[in-house]
Every structure is written in C-alpha cells, then in structure tokens.
Enzyme design. Structure first.
Site: not given
Ligand SMILES: NC(=O)c1ccc[n+]([C@@H]2O[C@H](COP(=O)([O-])OP(=O)(O)OC[C@H]3O[C@@H](n4cnc5c(N)ncnc54)[C@H](O)[C@@H]3O)[C@@H](O)[C@H]2O)c1
Length: 286
Positions: A145, A157, A161
């Site tokens: 992130s 978090y 990260k």
């Molecule tokens: N959306 C943002 O703004 C953002 C910014 C920086 C980083 N991220 C990172 O991107 C990645 C994807 O997240 P996203 O934004 O698509 O969110 P999201 O919630 O839409 O998708 C995350 C997925 O991870 C799954 N998950 C949660 N716990 C789990 C576990 N214990 N085992 C297996 N799967 C699990 C959830 O069911 C979900 O399908 C994450 O690592 C998140 O931290 C997101």
C-alpha cells in the site's frame, strides 16, 4: 515475463476488488486461474464469471493467515496445472477498531498481521521453491500500500504493509541471486474503489469493532469516498501485468502520494534534529 497464454496464475483475495480484477486480467490473457479467498459465495461468483469467458479455473476457499491453508492451496494449484507462473499475494484486511500502540487489541494485531503479512510470507514459502524447481519464467506480486512506504501512526494495517514492502524488496534480491527467471513485484496502491473498508466482514471471533454490524460514520464516509474517487481495480490489474511484462518492481497507482509521503519520511529520518517530522494536518490514516 512475456508469455501468459496457457500459463497459470494464482490469486489470493480473488473474490473482490483488486484480486478479482487480477483474475479477470489473467483470464483475458488466456491463463489458467486459481482463485483463493476466505469468502466462499463471492468466490463462486467470480469462478462462474471466469468460466463464462472460457478460462480454466480452480477455486480454493483459503484463509491466507493459515500456513496449512496456503500450503494446501499450493498443492491444489500444482496438482491441477503442473506449474504456477504468476502468484499474487493480494488478500488483505484494513483492520477493525485500531487505537494507539498500547491500546490496539491483540486480537486485531493478530488478525491483520496474519492476513496481510504472514499470508504474503506463506505464499512465498509455499509457491516459490516449486516455481524455482520448475525452471520457467514467472512473477510473484504482493500487495502492500502507499501506507507501506509512508510514516505515521501504529495501525496494524500500516505496520503489516511496511513488512510486506521490505519483505518483497528482500525477495527481489534473493531471486536475482538464486532464481533470475522469477521476478518480484511490489504493488503499492493508493485509493482504489473496492470493499477494503468493509473488511471487518471477514474478521475472526474476538476482534472488537467500533459498532457491531456497522462500519461507524467514519468508515462509511471513507468507503463512499473510495467508491467515488478511487481508481478502478481494473486499472490496477492492468498496471500489474504491465509491470510483469516490462520487469518493473514497484507499481504505484498514485505516484504523487508516494513521492510526497516518502520524501517526507526521508526528510524526517535524515533531519538534523533527529526526530520524525510532525504529522501533516490532512494525514490519511491507514
Ligand atoms: N482499496 C484500496 O484503497 C487499497 C489501497 C492500498 C492497498 N490495498 C490492498 O489491496 C489488497 C486487496 O484489497 P481490495 O482493496 O481489493 O479489498 P477487497 O476487500 O475488495 O478485497 C480483499 C479480498 O481479500 C479477501 N480476504 C480477506 N481476508 C482473507 C483471508 N484471511 N484469507 C483469504 N482472503 C481474505 C476478502 O474476502 C476480499 O475478497 C489488500 O491487500 C489491501 O490491503 C487496497
């Protein structure tokens, strides 16, 4: 990595957001796709959508914070498709209640570090030795992130990260020395329109939340802002595959955020008064 057709991608967190978009991008490129997520019903929907596109798909309900589960995922993927060429350690959770360094609940630390950091490490431990043994070209991408490069408060978090970012920088060197056919990629997203703010839906028993069954006002506002202002997950997945093609390590969806925050961090670390810089007023919490 240049050839994707007929190769195999494994994507964790594939039932939603960035992972779902990566799965579609892999399928669009003619890859076999292994989908892993803790949310079984949504995973089944993504599987059906990929099958409609004609992709070969295997779904494995997986809790990435469990080492046994991630190794079982690897067993299933290698057994079905012979090799894995593209691994996305992407599953992640935003946390629940947070707090200060001393007040955040242990159960929340364990949950967030378990999914976000240990899940990435287990992915590398389970898949990379077998990918090396297969001797083919491949890529390992892990999702950190902008908060993984930034300074700030002690939310689990942010700490998780940071661990992912530094681990992947280490993997980059390890692969260069030991397995140069494999490439490491660090994805550092800024705001993306996904369900991340609602990740308490997947929290284990015992993790306290602000308000049971609700995100609380602040979470709802942030969620809505992400849907309106965030980049689409499809744009992000395009950037990740472009990095696999051109051999980039860092993937920044919002380089303007990274540069400002990273320079700030460097300035603090190297400042003459030997103190972190004061937090800016508009500092965004992880
Ligand atoms: N959306 C943002 O703004 C953002 C910014 C920086 C980083 N991220 C990172 O991107 C990645 C994807 O997240 P996203 O934004 O698509 O969110 P999201 O919630 O839409 O998708 C995350 C997925 O991870 C799954 N998950 C949660 N716990 C789990 C576990 N214990 N085992 C297996 N799967 C699990 C959830 O069911 C979900 O399908 C994450 O690592 C998140 O931290 C997101």
């Amino acid at each position: 990595m240049q050839d994707f057709k007929g190769k195999t991608a494994v994507i964790t967190g594939a039932a939603s957001g960035i992972g779902e978009a990566l799965a579609h991008e892999a399928a669009n490129r003619g890859m076999n796709v292994v989908l892993a997520d803790i949310e079984a019903p949504r995973l089944a929907d993504v599987e059906a959508a990929l099958r409609d596109k004609g992709a070969e798909v295997l779904s494995v309900v997986t809790d990435t914070s469990s080492k046994d589960a991630v190794f079982a995922l690897a067993d299933a993927a290698f057994e079905r498709f012979g090799n894995v060429h593209f691994l996305a350690n992407n599953a992640g959770v935003a946390g629940a209640k947070g707090g200060t360094a001393w007040s955040t609940d242990d159960a929340e630390w364990d949950w967030v570090m378990g999914v976000n950091w240990k899940g990435v490490r287990y992915g590398v431990q389970a898949f990379v030795p077998r990918m090396i043994e297969a001797g083919e070209e491949g890529a390992i991408v892990s999702t950190s992130s902008i908060m993984g490069l930034n300074t700030g408060t002690t939310s689990p978090y942010n700490i998780s990260k940071h661990a992912v970012a530094r681990f992947m920088e280490g993997l980059y060197y390890d692969l260069q020395m030991e397995a140069p056919k494999l490439q490491a990629i660090l994805l550092c997203p800024g705001p993306i329109a996904t369900e991340i703010v609602k990740s308490t839906r997947n929290r284990p028993d015992g993790v306290p939340v602000e308000e049971e069954g609700s995100l609380g006002h602040r979470g709802e506002v942030f969620h809505n802002w992400l849907q309106e202002e965030g980049m689409t997950p499809e744009e992000v997945s395009g950037m990740v595959f472009a990095a696999a093609e051109d051999g980039s390590f860092y993937v920044h969806t919002h380089p303007e955020y990274v540069t400002a925050s990273f320079l700030r961090r460097v300035k603090g670390v190297t400042s003459e008064d030997k103190l972190p810089l004061p937090l800016p007023k508009d500092f965004i919490e992880g």
